[in-house]
Design an enzyme around this catalytic site. Sequence first.
Site, PDB file in Angstrom:
ATOM      1  CB  SER A   1       1.161  -0.992   2.240  1.00 21.14           C
ATOM      2  OG  SER A   1      -0.143  -1.422   2.008  1.00 21.14           O
ATOM      3  CB  THR A   2       2.668  -4.651   5.862  1.00 22.28           C
ATOM      4  OG1 THR A   2       4.182  -4.853   5.437  1.00 22.28           O
ATOM      5  CG2 THR A   2       2.366  -5.512   6.760  1.00 22.28           C
ATOM      6  CD  GLU A   3      -3.600   0.041   5.955  1.00 17.38           C
ATOM      7  OE1 GLU A   3      -4.666   0.299   6.631  1.00 17.38           O
ATOM      8  OE2 GLU A   3      -2.815   0.729   5.691  1.00 17.38           O
ATOM      9  CB  VAL A   4      -2.809  -3.268   0.804  1.00 19.31           C
ATOM     10  CG1 VAL A   4      -3.399  -4.079  -0.496  1.00 19.31           C
ATOM     11  CG2 VAL A   4      -3.262  -1.943   0.852  1.00 19.31           C
ATOM     12  N   GLY A   5      -1.497  -6.141   2.034  1.00 22.66           N
ATOM     13  CA  GLY A   5      -1.191  -7.621   2.010  1.00 22.66           C
ATOM     14  C   GLY A   5      -2.173  -8.441   2.650  1.00 22.66           C
TER      15      GLY A   5
ATOM     16  CB  CYS B   1       9.894  -2.511  -0.770  1.00 27.24           C
ATOM     17  SG  CYS B   1      10.585  -3.361  -2.035  1.00 27.24           S
TER      18      CYS B   1
ATOM     19  CD  GLU C   1       8.769  -6.551  -2.094  1.00 30.75           C
ATOM     20  OE1 GLU C   1       8.641  -5.880  -1.215  1.00 30.75           O
ATOM     21  OE2 GLU C   1       8.891  -5.898  -3.420  1.00 30.75           O
TER      22      GLU C   1
END
EC number: 1.2.1.3
Length: 501
Positions: free
Chosen positions: A247-251, A303, A269
């Site tokens: 996820s973008t949040e964790v990224g 994704c 990614e």
Amino acid sequence: MSSPAQPAVPAPLANLKIQHTKIFINNEWHNSLNGKKFPVINPATEEVICHVEEGDKADVDKAVKAARQAFQIGSPWRTMDASERGCLLNKLADLMERDRVLLATMESMNAGKIFTHAYLLDTEVSIKALKYFAGWADKIHGQTIPSDGDVFTYTRREPIGVCGQIIPWNGPLILFIWKIGAALSCGNTVIVKPAEQTPLTALYMASLIKEAGFPPGVVNVVPGYGSTAGAAISSHMDIDKVSFTGSTEVGKLIKEAAGKSNLKRVTLELGGKSPCIVFADADLDSAVEFAHQGVFFHQGQICVAASRLFVEESIYDEFVRRSVERAKKYVLGNPLDSGISQGPQIDKEQHAKILDLIESGKKEGAKLECGGGRWGNKGFFVQPTVFSNVTDEMRIAKEEIFGPVQQIMKFKSIDEVIKRANNTPYGLAAGVFTKDLDRAITVSSALQAGTVWVNCYLTLSVQCPFGGFKMSGNGREMGEQGVYEYTELKTVAMKISQKNS
């Protein structure tokens, strides 16, 4: 000309016994240092498959020491011929082929993948990817440079070092191979943290890595939770690179941790809300099927899902009709059973999130064409769902759903649809369907996405770089660029007595 016959698909293994549930460090199996284990759930039945050792910071530290030792100058791994690294990767691919039915069964049981897909796609793609990266091992090289002065200058592409690799739950086997394949072909060592939902194929692959003959410490697998083991990898001062898919949040958290620690290299990614644009001149049958697969494949847990479908006004009603007809053909059930075409979502949390977003679509005025709720009483199943009359400001048009939910929107002009397609913080993929070559080039050039498919969708290939624009991540996986992501470029300049051309 008749199309080639589909290869025969064997039956999944019955009563598969899970052999490997421990942490893999230095080619040995270890209990977690904290003594904890966590359950692994079958998402189709909600039953516990097994319990796996729960690694955390202490176990990551132990794995990093092993990986660092394996990367030391003069070690068997560092002194190995590059061609021999390729041979080891090819040997691993052969072992995967030998155990292909087992791996497909395990992936289906643990990740909820349709067994036919796990066998024909996940294992097949993984084996081909390993062979591709094996071929790169002795072809990674620098250049000689005609620099000014009496100097002989050349560049070297060297392995970065110890790499942390954090794997998602939606493609546990494929992503494991994509990440270790590129890293190992360059001569790095790795610590892999599989997703806590889906650790089983990664742990089985660890046993094959040992069998293939990789030296101890080259590959280490630490199952555990993101908030503990994953965070330890991201912030570790002796890890040189981290690669994360999720996820973008964790990224964002991973990139922040990398910056606050040793400024390790980062490849991300992340999420997407990919537009798929269908013009009125498109082959309608083909566009309907590709757009459908683009959002319903693996229960929508991809994704690059074509989760914002823009259809030109003049064909909109017919496109919706055909899309609904296609979505109603699914047979839901245990993905290990024959005849099943849709399996479960991965877990209770994702299941609830998808149902919440479906409810938001109903409340915000989208027209529910089919589906729209839970399926069955056991397992994390969601009915195949299609919404029409969707507008850009609705939650289902903006947020990543990661489920079997198709949103179909209407557009009138090329300029309008390009602007709307790019009006998102994400930029992972996009699709364009048209018979007009000029239009295809114009739109694909204008779309802010790392991959644009024209008159097709989901045609990923290990030979081609893959990654995102904007908040869909940075760096690339696969292809030549994906290999070079695991190298550092060094310039060496030597003073010589006289330079001659």
